[in-house]
Design an enzyme around this catalytic site. Structure first.
Site: not given
Length: 407
Positions: A326, A378
């Site tokens: 993006t 994560h």
């Protein structure tokens, strides 16, 4: 009598919102003619009637949510195509509005069958933009010689007017100080999905910065010859896409997704490129980016961006991506933390290029710099892989000749 049913839209889409009825009760409709425009989470879809006749009943109103397979309108038997009613057919032809001719030399005045002569012929995207901007399509002058109003016509008409707030029928302004505007279905979907990602992932973001000197110099040297050879312009997105693909190959967990207790590593490289449109952010996908050269990537990006702006993206253009890029820099963003896209575990955020003083050896020089951000889940990606991935993207972009040679 025939029932108009919400068709199968896509595997992941089970409902839509009625954006606009294109016919009203009493209108004559031909087989294959559009009767309603549906707004789904990703694209707008026009539904056709499988039978000719007269619209007898609309079972839902504009703005209502309808499910796939649900009956939304009834078409009854009536005049329109019956050979036994030549007088009705003759009158109907006189009432037809301009549209694209059915044959190459057919008169423009004998194309669309409708009893509403005041309704202009327009693409779904043009109607949507006109609704949002409060523009009367009857006042728009189309460029198309056949009289069909397109997005470009609505946009050009809007730029000639003094900006006014869009008319909100269902939520009027309160004493002139505030305006309540109902979120479009697509905006509601974007909001809910972003919130879901934030709540269901262990998302972190790591940052780095890229010295864009060499990329900009190489692009400046090659852009004219590149355009001459390929008929597409050489932009920065192809460099970033190729750098991302190379980094994904080295750090495969960044190119994966979580499925329950399993990590699914993708062995393909379908890169989503976020594009801003009037209806919100969409992410069309450059397929098999690892197999494409710079020109092919730039061509795909240009074509997808145009389809996005014209609201012509198909669901197949936006499903199945493995990683997303993006670019907030086009709006002037200096730094941001992009949010993961769907089930993907990584997204790269580009930002504006800004000249800043940096240390080059023992000297301070002014260089064009860009902050980049990698947001990642994560639960799947450790800090070592996330930092290594972003560092590799940086190194490749600071040595762009290597990328072009590899392509």
């Amino acid at each position: 009598m025939a029932e108009i049913i919400v068709p199968e839209l896509a595997e992941s889409i089970t409902e839509g919102t009625i954006a606009q009825w294109l016919k009203k009760p009493g209108d004559t409709i031909e087989k294959g003619e559009f009767i309603v425009e549906l707004e789904t989470d990703k694209v707008n879809v026009e539904v056709i009637s499988e039978e000719a006749g007269v619209v007898s009943e609309l079972l839902f109103g504009e703005g209502d949510t309808v499910q796939v397979g649900e009956v939304i309108a009834i078409v009854g038997a009536g005049s329109g195509t019956s050979a036994a009613q030549p007088q009705a057919e003759e009158v109907k032809v006189e009432e037809k509005a301009p549209d694209i001719p059915k044959a190459e030399n057919a008169p423009i005045t004998k194309v669309e069958t409708t009893s509403d002569t005041s309704r202009p012929i327009a693409s779904p995207a043009a109607r949507k933009m006109a609704r949002e901007k409060g523009i009367d399509l009857n006042e728009v002058s189309p460029v198309d010689p056949m009289g069909r109003v397109r997005v470009q016509d609505v946009s050009a008409h809007g730029s000639k007017q003094i900006a006014e707030p869009a008319k909100i029928v269902s939520a009027p302004t309160d004493d002139g100080r505030t305006t309540r505007e109902k979120m479009s279905r697509r905006r509601q979907t974007i909001a809910s999905r972003l919130l879901e990602v934030k709540q269901s992932t262990a998302m972190l973001t790591t940052f780095n910065e890229i010295d864009m000197t060499n990329v900009m110099a190489l692009r400046s040297r090659k852009k004219d010859k590149f355009f001459e050879d390929n008929q597409v312009r050489l932009g920065f997105m192809s460099f970033f896409t190729k750098a991302v693909v190379a980094a994904l190959k080295k750090y495969p967990y960044v190119n994966s997704q979580l499925d329950g207790e399993y990590i699914v590593k993708n062995n393909f490289f379908d890169i989503g490129i976020a594009v801003s449109t009037e209806g919100g952010l969409v992410v069309p996908i450059v397929r098999d980016a690892d197999r494409k050269n710079f020109a092919e990537i730039e061509g795909d990006i240009g074509e997808l961006a145009k389809k996005a702006r014209d609201n012509k993206l198909a669901l197949s253009d936006m499903t199945g991506g493995s990683f997303t890029i993006t670019n907030g820099g086009v709006f002037g963003s200096l730094m941001s933390t992009p949010i993961l896209n769907g089930t993907q575990v990584g997204i790269l955020g580009m930002h504006t290029i800004q000249k800043r003083p940096i240390a080059v050896g023992s000297e301070i020089q002014i260089r064009p710099m860009m902050y980049v951000a990698l947001s990642y889940d994560h639960r799947v990606i450790d800090g070592k892989d996330s930092v290594g991935f972003l560092k590799m993207v940086k190194e490749l972009l600071e040595n762009p000749e290597d990328l072009m040679l590899e392509s």
